[in-house]
Design a protein around this motif. Sequence first.
Motif, PDB file in Angstrom:
ATOM      1  N   THR A   1      -9.041   1.702   3.877  1.00 36.01           N
ATOM      2  CA  THR A   1      -8.228   0.920   2.925  1.00 36.01           C
ATOM      3  C   THR A   1      -8.124  -0.526   3.417  1.00 36.01           C
ATOM      4  O   THR A   1      -8.251  -1.479   2.647  1.00 36.01           O
ATOM      5  CB  THR A   1      -6.782   1.487   2.846  1.00 36.01           C
ATOM      6  OG1 THR A   1      -6.799   2.867   3.087  1.00 36.01           O
ATOM      7  CG2 THR A   1      -6.118   1.149   1.546  1.00 36.01           C
TER       8      THR A   1
ATOM      9  N   VAL B   1       0.884  -1.165   0.000  1.00 34.63           N
ATOM     10  CA  VAL B   1       0.000   0.000   0.000  1.00 34.63           C
ATOM     11  C   VAL B   1       0.919   1.211   0.000  1.00 34.63           C
ATOM     12  O   VAL B   1       1.684   1.416   0.953  1.00 34.63           O
ATOM     13  CB  VAL B   1      -0.931   0.007   1.230  1.00 34.63           C
ATOM     14  CG1 VAL B   1      -1.904   1.180   1.133  1.00 34.63           C
ATOM     15  CG2 VAL B   1      -1.676  -1.311   1.346  1.00 34.63           C
TER      16      VAL B   1
ATOM     17  N   LEU C   1      -1.252  -1.190  -4.214  1.00 35.83           N
ATOM     18  CA  LEU C   1      -2.427  -0.329  -4.203  1.00 35.83           C
ATOM     19  C   LEU C   1      -1.908   1.090  -3.985  1.00 35.83           C
ATOM     20  O   LEU C   1      -1.263   1.364  -2.978  1.00 35.83           O
ATOM     21  CB  LEU C   1      -3.313  -0.756  -3.026  1.00 35.83           C
ATOM     22  CG  LEU C   1      -4.693  -0.141  -2.881  1.00 35.83           C
ATOM     23  CD1 LEU C   1      -5.559  -0.510  -4.081  1.00 35.83           C
ATOM     24  CD2 LEU C   1      -5.348  -0.657  -1.594  1.00 35.83           C
TER      25      LEU C   1
END
Length: 405
Positions: free
Chosen positions: A150, A124, A142
């Motif tokens: 998230t 992330v 991501l």
Amino acid sequence: MTACRICGGDLVEFYDFGRQPLSDAFHKPGQFQDEFFFRLAVGLCTDCTMVQLMEEVPRDKMFHEDYPYYSSGSAVMRKHFELTARRFIETELTGPAPFAVEIGSNDGIMLKTIADAGIKHLGVEPSGGVAELSRSKGVRVLNEFFQESTAVEIAATDGQADVIFSANTICHIPYLDSIFKGVDALLKPNGVFVFEDPYLGEIVRRTSFDQIYDEHYYFFTARSVQSMANRYGFELVDVERLPVHGGETRYTIARQGARTPSPAVAEMIAEENERGLATLPTLEGFGENVTKIKDDLVALLTKLKAEGKTVAAYGATAKSATVANLCGLSTDLVSYVCDTTPQKQNRVSPGTHIPVRPAEAFHEDTPDYALLFAWNHAEEIMAKEKAFRDGGGKWILYVPEVHVV
Ligand code: JHZ
Ligand code: SAH
Ligand code: ZN
């Protein structure tokens, strides 16, 4: 009185670094009219003992498409994260369908090894440029900030994780309540949340004050991390000291009761309490040492200039923004700073506007003295630049005190 970002307790300021720029904002020459500044100051929470910045810089100003820090720029760090990944593969990612998540995966320095082993993973990473580079290495990422929402999304799509890892990122995130709630949603019942960041104990011991800048919001201790983890139903089950980046601690956190804490946790907290680490007298003493380093460094550079010596700096680090701006270093005292990062080159240093030149400049336009801004990579850099000292060049270091080698 400002309130602690973790517990709401009283935050007492102990050092003010004054007006400082974004540490990783390298502007094009002449294009810094709208440069952003804020007041960099640190305080201690007298309740939970968390040391933190007094002012918060909005996250999008720091972490964006053009974020210029690429983790893989150091060979020592590449090795460090490869070993970290291997250890997770051997100890935590051994079940039937292992899944590893990394918060702040940057250019994929750690997850690349997990990806190469064919293990399910997700990075992330909000900064677009570094995230894109990690994708080109086969890392799944991501491009978002990690926060509770998230984590809930990832858990719904990919399921829960065995390991949530984060290096040099958790201390960058003021909103840790949302992070812990996110970890709660995303972590398997017996999973671990492991993070490593600069250790306050080492920052104080070495007066490595340049670890304090916009991106570093928190300065952890075993005690403050334990108290924070407990607030969210977690427990600190292991601590490990790491030599990288000038001295860090790796914290392993599990759900309360899920794992037996290692004796190292109680030992580290006892040691912190014994030395009065997170107390005002200690931190005010640290502040006095910072002021002494500042005065000594300015005096040395001014003397060298008067003697007609040339000085350049090595490594356009985020840390160096604090040193350069606190000491008011401009091209007057430091002619350029060399750095291997293309995204920093041919730009100027934040606030002080010293030109950033490629590493080759150091060989073509060799100074008499080199101010080592990347002192945390001293061994790697001094080995690589052996010819500099062999040719009579001298390194200037300012941690733990100003000295020339
Ligand atoms: P380095 C950044 O801090 C920002 P910085 C961040 N906030 C953080 O916590 C740490 O990283 C992890 C260059 N270099 O690692 C590359 C050379 O030129 O000390 C980098 O620009 N030659 C996320 O910026 C800089 O120096 C070399 O041989 O303080 C090093 O930056 C080597 C090894 C590096 O982190
Ligand atoms: N883990 C790497 C990168 C550290 S740089 C290493 O140790 O070298 C810090 C990274 O955290 C940056 O790439 C930044 O974009 C990212 N970051 C900052 N806030 C974040 C957040 N809320 N969630 C995930 N990543 C974040
Ligand atoms: Zn607090």
